[in-house]
Scaffold this active site. Structure first.
Site, short mmCIF file in Angstrom:
data_model
loop_
_atom_site.label_atom_id
_atom_site.label_comp_id
_atom_site.label_asym_id
_atom_site.label_seq_id
_atom_site.Cartn_x
_atom_site.Cartn_y
_atom_site.Cartn_z
N TYR A 105 0.84 -1.20 0.00
CA TYR A 105 0.00 0.00 0.00
C TYR A 105 0.87 1.24 0.00
CZ TYR A 105 0.89 0.85 5.00
OH TYR A 105 1.48 1.11 6.22
N CYS A 106 0.29 2.34 -0.46
CA CYS A 106 0.95 3.65 -0.43
C CYS A 106 -0.15 4.71 -0.31
CB CYS A 106 1.81 3.86 -1.68
SG CYS A 106 0.88 3.87 -3.22
N THR A 107 0.18 5.96 -0.56
CA THR A 107 -0.78 7.04 -0.32
C THR A 107 -2.01 6.98 -1.23
OG1 THR A 107 1.15 8.41 0.16
CG2 THR A 107 -0.97 9.55 -0.01
N ILE A 119 -4.15 4.58 0.66
CA ILE A 119 -4.70 4.91 1.99
C ILE A 119 -5.88 5.88 1.86
CG2 ILE A 119 -4.16 5.93 4.24
CD1 ILE A 119 -1.12 5.30 3.43
#
Ligand code: ZN
Ligand code: ZN
Length: 322
Positions: A177-179, A206
């Site tokens: 996952y990342c932003t 996110i």
């Protein structure tokens, strides 16, 4: 809540034949819509975050979706009282996120996309490792409970960490996952290339997870690249994970040190913020170039008298004479 502005976060891996020409047209389109923000264009696609009046942002999304190359863009939309940027930049680069992984095309192969609720339901399984592919200053402000983090300051260091991950987690299912999802496209593709077999990625990152899964089990705040600095995403079981850099009390108020030479990005509590006038130490407080503190800890460069259209026209004229 019905705020007049929107903040858009989006990316698209899609071939853009002439990035320079596209950049020019796209910049003009953004100026006409009175948008501000940052967009990166490359042969492999585009990556952007912009703010503008709600109706202008809607028009922008409409125009983008009408272009077959960008029809699949999944815009993350936040409400805002005003602009989240003070300038409009549209730049061309070799990659839309610098990773050094130029040979990887996420359209050919990438980790399986998980929608926020699928990610939520899968992340605590025993055979799963949740991997944060962001940089240290981002996950220090907030991350998923039990996530594996990497000792990196920039995403371009990600590839060199994969050997380590392989030793530990080779037989696990990896959920990256990342932003906003963009880094995971190449990160998960690279993990597959390096021999991991079961790789998934949080679609929309996110930010989308906050909207569609209530941000459940995301601890702290989500670091963002606009003047909000960090945003709340967890409305289910929120938790503060950072402490004031100065006094050590639990706090998640992110600031940049008011000394521009230092510019350290850390959490500093309200009280220490005013005491040190936005600086991270007494030394920085006394620095001759220290910027005035307005209580936010966010500083814009050269914002006086900025006129996006003027800058665009001047730059164009220089191009002609060059
Ligand atoms: Zn403090
Ligand atoms: Zn400092």
């Amino acid at each position: 809540m019905n705020k007049p502005y929107s903040i858009l976060l989006y990316y698209c891996y899609t071939p853009i034949a002439d990035p320079e020409e596209f950049r020019e047209q796209h910049h003009l389109m953004c100026l006409e819509l009175n948008l501000l923000g940052r967009i990166i264009v490359s042969k492999e696609g585009l990556n952007g975050t912009v703010s503008g009046l709600k109706e202008d942002c809607e028009k922008y999304m409409e125009l983008m979706h009408a272009d077959p190359r960008f029809a699949k863009i999944d815009f993350k939309v936040d409400e805002s009282e005003g602009h989240a940027f003070t300038k409009m930049h549209v730049r061309t680069k070799s990659e839309i996120v610098h990773s050094g992984l130029l040979h990887i095309d996420p359209n050919a192969r990438t980790g399986k996309h998980l929608e926020p609720k699928e990610f939520r339901d899968m992340k605590d399984r025993d055979d799963v490792v949740v991997l944060d592919v962001r940089s240290d200053y981002e996950y220090n402000v907030g991350r998923f409970k039990n996530a594996v983090t990497l000792d990196i300051e920039n995403f371009r260091e990600f590839p060199e960490k994969v050997a380590e991950l392989k030793e530990k987690y080779k037989d696990k299912k990896i959920l990256t996952y990342c932003t906003g999802g963009i880094k995971c496209e190449k990160a998960s593709a690279f993990l597959l290339e390096q021999g991991f077999e079961d790789v998934y990625q949080l679609h929309g990152g996110i930010i989308k997870y906050g909207k569609e899964a209530g941000g459940e089990d995301f601890e702290g705040k989500c670091y963002v690249f606009d003047n909000r600095v960090a945003v709340d995403v967890n409305s289910v079981n929120p938790k503060v994970i950072s402490t004031c850099y100065v006094c050590g009390t639990e706090d998640d108020r992110m600031v940049n040190c008011a000394n521009p030479v230092c510019n350290l990005h850390v959490a500093i509590c309200e009280k220490c913020g005013w005491e040190l006038e936005g600086a991270c130490s007494t030394e920085c407080k006394g620095h001759p170039e220290k910027r005035p503190y307005d209580g936010t800890g966010y500083y814009q460069k050269e914002m006086n008298g900025y006129n996006p259209l003027k800058g665009f026209n001047r730059r164009k004229k220089n191009d002609v004479h060059a």
